[in-house]
Design a protein around this motif. Structure first.
Motif, PDB file in Angstrom:
ATOM      1  N   GLU A 345      -2.338   1.655  -0.054  1.00  0.00           N
ATOM      2  CA  GLU A 345      -1.486   1.003   0.937  1.00  0.00           C
ATOM      3  C   GLU A 345      -1.122  -0.421   0.496  1.00  0.00           C
ATOM      4  O   GLU A 345       0.026  -0.853   0.598  1.00  0.00           O
ATOM      5  CB  GLU A 345      -2.225   0.990   2.273  1.00  0.00           C
ATOM      6  N   LEU A 346      -2.158  -1.131  -0.015  1.00  0.00           N
ATOM      7  CA  LEU A 346      -1.912  -2.506  -0.467  1.00  0.00           C
ATOM      8  C   LEU A 346      -0.968  -2.531  -1.658  1.00  0.00           C
ATOM      9  O   LEU A 346      -0.063  -3.366  -1.735  1.00  0.00           O
ATOM     10  CB  LEU A 346      -3.227  -3.179  -0.851  1.00  0.00           C
ATOM     11  N   ARG A 349       2.505  -1.954  -0.583  1.00  0.00           N
ATOM     12  CA  ARG A 349       3.106  -3.144   0.028  1.00  0.00           C
ATOM     13  C   ARG A 349       3.495  -4.173  -1.028  1.00  0.00           C
ATOM     14  O   ARG A 349       4.555  -4.800  -0.961  1.00  0.00           O
ATOM     15  CB  ARG A 349       2.125  -3.772   1.018  1.00  0.00           C
ATOM     16  N   ALA A 350       2.596  -4.341  -2.031  1.00  0.00           N
ATOM     17  CA  ALA A 350       2.856  -5.322  -3.080  1.00  0.00           C
ATOM     18  C   ALA A 350       4.140  -4.976  -3.828  1.00  0.00           C
ATOM     19  O   ALA A 350       5.059  -5.800  -3.935  1.00  0.00           O
ATOM     20  CB  ALA A 350       1.676  -5.382  -4.046  1.00  0.00           C
ATOM     21  N   PHE A 351       4.240  -3.733  -4.318  1.00  0.00           N
ATOM     22  CA  PHE A 351       5.409  -3.371  -5.125  1.00  0.00           C
ATOM     23  C   PHE A 351       6.674  -3.283  -4.285  1.00  0.00           C
ATOM     24  O   PHE A 351       7.753  -3.610  -4.740  1.00  0.00           O
ATOM     25  CB  PHE A 351       5.137  -2.073  -5.893  1.00  0.00           C
ATOM     26  N   GLU A 352       6.512  -2.877  -3.034  1.00  0.00           N
ATOM     27  CA  GLU A 352       7.677  -2.822  -2.163  1.00  0.00           C
ATOM     28  C   GLU A 352       8.269  -4.223  -1.994  1.00  0.00           C
ATOM     29  O   GLU A 352       9.487  -4.418  -2.085  1.00  0.00           O
ATOM     30  CB  GLU A 352       7.265  -2.248  -0.805  1.00  0.00           C
ATOM     31  N   ASN A 353       7.386  -5.205  -1.792  1.00  0.00           N
ATOM     32  CA  ASN A 353       7.868  -6.576  -1.616  1.00  0.00           C
ATOM     33  C   ASN A 353       8.535  -7.118  -2.869  1.00  0.00           C
ATOM     34  O   ASN A 353       9.540  -7.827  -2.797  1.00  0.00           O
ATOM     35  CB  ASN A 353       6.718  -7.495  -1.188  1.00  0.00           C
ATOM     36  N   ALA A 426      -2.215  -9.212  -2.705  1.00  0.00           N
ATOM     37  CA  ALA A 426      -2.659  -7.825  -2.899  1.00  0.00           C
ATOM     38  C   ALA A 426      -3.051  -7.575  -4.352  1.00  0.00           C
ATOM     39  O   ALA A 426      -4.064  -6.938  -4.637  1.00  0.00           O
ATOM     40  CB  ALA A 426      -1.556  -6.859  -2.474  1.00  0.00           C
ATOM     41  N   ILE A 427      -2.242  -8.095  -5.289  1.00  0.00           N
ATOM     42  CA  ILE A 427      -2.557  -7.913  -6.714  1.00  0.00           C
ATOM     43  C   ILE A 427      -3.850  -8.651  -7.073  1.00  0.00           C
ATOM     44  O   ILE A 427      -4.706  -8.141  -7.787  1.00  0.00           O
ATOM     45  CB  ILE A 427      -1.384  -8.412  -7.599  1.00  0.00           C
TER      46      ILE A 427
END
Lengths: 455, 233
Positions: A345-346, A349-353, A426-427
Motif C-alpha cells: 500500500e505504501l 502511494r509512493a509511486f502514484e505520487n 514511504a521510500i
C-alpha cells in the motif's frame, strides 16, 4: 588516550609522586645535614684552632705564594672545608670565584678596614699582616647547607606543611575548575534548550576543546542544531498546513456568500458546484496531511512479497487514463518481475505520487518514461517527465511538504502539495533512497533505489 | 451601495485565481470596480501607476510577497490597504499593520465583511470636512488630508490620519480606543485586537517626540490615548 582522562590521571599521579619524593628528600637531607653539622663544626674548629698563627707563619716565611699553597690546604683539613685568602685588592689568592657570602664579607672588609664578624657557625675569619705585601684576610668556611634546607629550612615544619597544602591545593583547584566550568557551561546551554530556547549552543571556548568535554559540547551543539531545524520545519509545516487548509475555506466562504445572495438559480448552481469541488479538495488535502503525519511517525513497515513490476504497470495504466485528455503517453520499460519485500500500500502511494507529479508537469502531447533495473540486492526505478525541470539548487526541496517552486500557483490550485513528501517518507521507511535530477535532454528524472529485503 | 457615478475601484492582489475571480464578482455586484492581479510585482506596479482607491493584498504571494509589496508601496503612496492572511499568525497581522496596512482580515472571511471594511476605510480616505485643526505645532487640514508639524508636511496612511484627526479634535483629553477604532477602522475592536495600538505606534514614529523628549501621543492604561499639546515653536 583521551585528554581529560590523562589530565585527571596525571595530575593526581604527579601530585602524589611529588609529595612522596619531597618528603623523602627533605628527610634524608635533614639527617645528612645534622650529621654534617656535627662533624664539620668539629673539623672546622680544629682547623681554625691556631689558623692565624699557621697562616701568619706561611706568609712571613714565603710571602703570598706560600700563603696560597697553605690556603689550598691538605688532606688533614678535609676537602669540604675551604679557606679563602683575600689579598689587599680583594681578589682570592688562588683566583677562585668567590661565593656570595664571601663577597659580602670582602666588601665589608674593604670598606671599613675592620675584620668582619663570621656569618654563621663554623666560619672563622682572621687578618694577616706583611710589611711588604700589606694585609690579607683569611676566611675559613664550611660547605654551604644543602639546597633544599637552604630554601625550605627557614620555613620550619609548619611552613612546609602550609606550602604543601597551598601547592597541592592550587593543582587540585586548577583540575577541578578545568572540569567543572565547561560542564557548567554545557549544563547552562542544556537548560536553555530545555526551556525552549532553540538557538542555545555551548560557546566556542568549550566546543573547540580537544578533550572529552569538547566532544560532549560538540555533540550537544549538533543535537541542538538538529532539534532546532526539526522544530523549525514542524512549525513551517504547521503554518503551511494552516495556509493550505484556509485557502479552500476562503473560497468556500466567498462562494457561499455569492450563492446566498444570487437570485439566478443557474448562477447559484454554479457556485454550489464550485463549493463541492473545494470541499473535495479540502477532504483530499486533509487525508494527505494525516497520511503524511502517520507515515512520518510509523516506526516500521510491513514486509510482504510485492512485485514492483506489476505495481508500476497498474499505476501507469491509471496515469494513461488520466493523461488521455491532454494526450500524454506513459511508457513503461519492459520488465517481467521485480520482486521485493515491502508494504504494497505504501509503495503504491509512493509511486502514484511520483508519477502523478510527473503527469502534472508534462506538457500536452508529452511522454512519461518509467524505467526499472534490478540487481542482486536492490531495485532502482526512474520516472522521467518532459516538464520544465527544477532549478539545480532546489532539487532537494521538492521533497519538502508544500514547497512551491514555480512562481505561479497551478491554475487548479492543487500544485505545491505534499505528494513527493509522502513518497519520500514511504521510500525512507523501506530503507531506500529517492533523489531528483534534471535530465540533459530536459525534464525531471526521479530516481528511486529500494533494497529487496528478501531473506 | 455607492451609486454608479461614484464607483470606486479596488485592486485585489491574490495568487488564488478562483478566489480573486469570485471576490471580483461579489464586490462588483456590491458596486465596486475591481481588478484582480496574481503576482506581487504586477500588483505593486498597478497600484503605483493606476488610480485605485484601495488595495486588498494577500500576504502569501509568489515572487514578491505581500509584506514586500506593502513596504515598497508605502515608500511612495498612502493608498488604503487591507491585508489578507491565511496563515492566521498574530505576527503576520502585526507585521502588516506595522508596515502601514490600514486594516487586516484573516482568511477565511465573509466577503460582506471585506466590503464593509473597504467602505469604512474609503469613507475615511475621502475628503469630508472643511477647515483645519491645530494642536501645538501640529496642523491638520481636513480637505487636503495634509498634516504638518512645524510647517513640515508628514505622509500618513488613511488609518493614521483618522486616528490623529480624532485625537486632535480633543487635544489633552483621553480618547478611548473603541472610539478611535470606530473612527479609523469603521468597526468595533475585537477582543485582544491591537490594531489601534499599532497605528498609534507608527504615528508616534512619524511625528517624533516633543522638544522635551516625551511622546506626543501618550497611552492611558485601560482607557485610550491622549495627544499632548506642545508649545508652538
Amino acid at each position: 588516550m583521551s585528554r581529560l582522562y590523562l589530565r585527571i590521571f596525571l595530575s593526581f599521579w604527579v601530585v602524589i609522586i611529588l609529595t612522596v619524593c619531597a618528603v623523602l628528600l627533605i628527610n634524608t637531607q635533614l639527617e645528612f645535614a645534622q650529621q654534617d653539622d656535627i662533624e664539620l663544626s668539629g673539623r672546622a674548629m680544629r682547623a681554625a684552632d691556631g689558623m692565624s698563627q699557621r697562616a701568619q707563619r706561611a706568609l712571613d716565611r714565603g710571602g703570598p705564594e706560600a700563603l696560597a699553597r697553605w690556603a689550598e690546604g691538605g688532606p688533614r683539613r678535609g676537602r669540604r672545608i675551604t679557606v679563602f685568602v683575600l689579598d689587599p685588592t680583594g681578589g682570592d689568592l688562588l683566583d677562585r670565584s668567590l661565593p656570595r657570602e664571601i663577597r659580602g664579607l670582602n666588601r665589608q672588609w674593604q670598606r671599613t678596614g675592620q675584620v668582619p664578624e663570621p656569618l654563621r657557625r663554623g666560619q672563622f675569619i682572621t687578618e694577616l699582616q706583611h710589611e711588604l705585601h700589606g694585609r690579607y684576610l683569611a676566611v675559613l668556611t664550611p660547605p654551604p647547607r644543602p639546597m633544599v634546607l637552604r630554601l625550605f629550612g627557614p620555613l620550619g615544619t609548619t611552613g612546609l606543611i602550609g606550602l604543601a597544602i597551598i601547592i597541592s591545593g592550587l593543582v587540585c583547584l586548577w583540575l577541578a575548575r578545568s572540569i567543572s566550568r565547561p560542564v557548567q557551561q554545557i549544563r547552562t546551554a542544556g537548560r536553555a534548550l530545555g526551556h525552549g530556547q532553540l538557538n542555545a549552543r555551548v560557546a566556542d571556548k568549550v566546543s573547540k576543546r580537544s578533550d572529552e568535554l569538547g566532544e560532549l559540547a560538540r555533540d550537544f551543539n549538533g543535537m541542538a542544531e538538529r532539534l532546532e531545524s526539526l522544530i523549525q520545519s514542524q512549525r513551517q509545516l504547521l503554518r503551511d498546513v494552516s495556509h493550505e487548509l484556509r485557502s479552500p475555506l476562503a473560497r468556500l466562504q466567498v462562494a457561499l456568500a455569492l450563492a446566498a445572495e444570487s437570485d439566478d438559480p443557474g448562477r447559484r448552481g454554479e457556485y454550489l458546484a464550485r463549493m463541492e469541488t473545494d470541499l473535495g479538495r479540502l477532504n483530499h488535502l486533509i487525508g494527505q496531511i494525516l497520511g503524511y503525519a502517520r507515515l512520518s511517525q510509523r516506526p516500521e513497515v510491513r514486509r510482504e512479497p510485492v512485485d514492483l513490476a506489476e505495481l508500476l504497470e497498474d499505476i501507469a495504466a491509471s496515469a494513461r487514463l488520466e493523461g488521455r485528455t491532454r494526450d500524454i503517453r506513459v511508457h513503461v520499460e519492459d520488465f517481467t518481475r521485480l520482486p521485493m519485500a515491502g508494504d504494497a500500500e505504501l509503495l503504491q502511494r509512493a509511486f502514484e505520487n511520483i508519477i502523478r507529479n510527473a503527469l502534472a508537469h508534462t506538457p500536452e502531447g508529452g511522454t512519461i518514461f518509467i524505467g526499472a533495473h534490478a540487481d542482486p540486492d536492490g531495485l532502482s526505478v526512474s520516472v522521467s517527465d518532459q516538464g520544465p525541470g527544477v532549478p539545480e539548487e532546489r532539487l532537494d526541496d521538492i521533497f519538502q511538504p508544500f514547497v512551491r517552486l514555480s512562481d505561479e500557483r497551478g491554475v487548479d490550485s492543487t500544485g505545491g502539495g505534499i505528494g513527493l513528501a509522502i513518497a519520500q517518507a514511504a521510500i525512507d521507511l523501506h530503507g531506500g533512497s529517492i533523489q531528483a535530477l534534471n535530465r540533459v535532454e530536459g525534464g525531471l528524472e526521479v530516481l528511486i533505489n529500494l533494497p529487496r529485503n528478501t531473506s | 451601495m455607492p451609486s454608479m457615478e461614484t464607483r470606486q475601484s479596488i485592486l485585489i492582489v491574490d495568487d488564488d485565481r478562483e478566489l480573486g475571480q469570485m471576490l471580483a464578482e461579489y464586490l462588483g455586484a456590491d458596486g465596486w470596480r475591481v481588478e484582480v492581479v496574481h503576482e506581487g510585482r504586477t500588483g505593486l506596479n498597478a497600484a503605483l501607476e493606476d488610480t485605485f482607491d484601495a488595495m486588498v493584498l494577500d500576504v502569501m504571494l509568489p515572487g514578491m510577497n505581500g509584506f514586500e509589496v506593502l513596504r515598497a508601496l508605502r515608500a511612495r503612496s498612502t493608498m488604503p490597504v487591507i491585508m489578507l492572511t491565511a496563515r492566521g499568525e498574530e505576527t503576520d497581522r502585526i507585521v502588516g499593520l506595522e508596515l502601514g496596512a490600514d486594516d487586516y482580515l484573516p482568511k477565511p472571511f465573509n466577503p460582506r465583511e471585506l466590503s464593509a471594511r473597504l467602505r469604512a476605510i474609503l469613507r475615511r480616505a475621502r475628503p469630508g470636512l472643511e477647515g483645519r485643526l491645530s494642536a501645538g505645532s501640529l496642523t491638520l487640514e481636513h480637505a487636503s488630508r495634509q498634516v504638518s508639524l512645524d510647517g513640515e508636511s508628514i505622509d500618513l496612511t488613511a488609518a493614521e490620519f483618522a486616528v490623529l484627526e480624532k485625537l486632535m479634535e480633543n487635544p489633552g483629553e483621553v480618547v478611548h480606543k473603541e472610539l478611535l477604532a470606530r473612527h479609523a477602522l469603521g468597526r468595533e475592536l475585537q477582543p485582544f485586537e491591537r490594531s489601534i495600538d499599532t497605528h498609534v505606534s507608527r504615528l508616534r514614529g512619524k511625528l517624533g517626540p516633543m522638544a522635551n523628549g516625551e511622546a506626543r501621543i501618550q497611552a492611558v492604561r485601560g482607557r485610550g490615548y491622549v495627544l499632548i499639546e506642545d508649545d508652538r515653536a
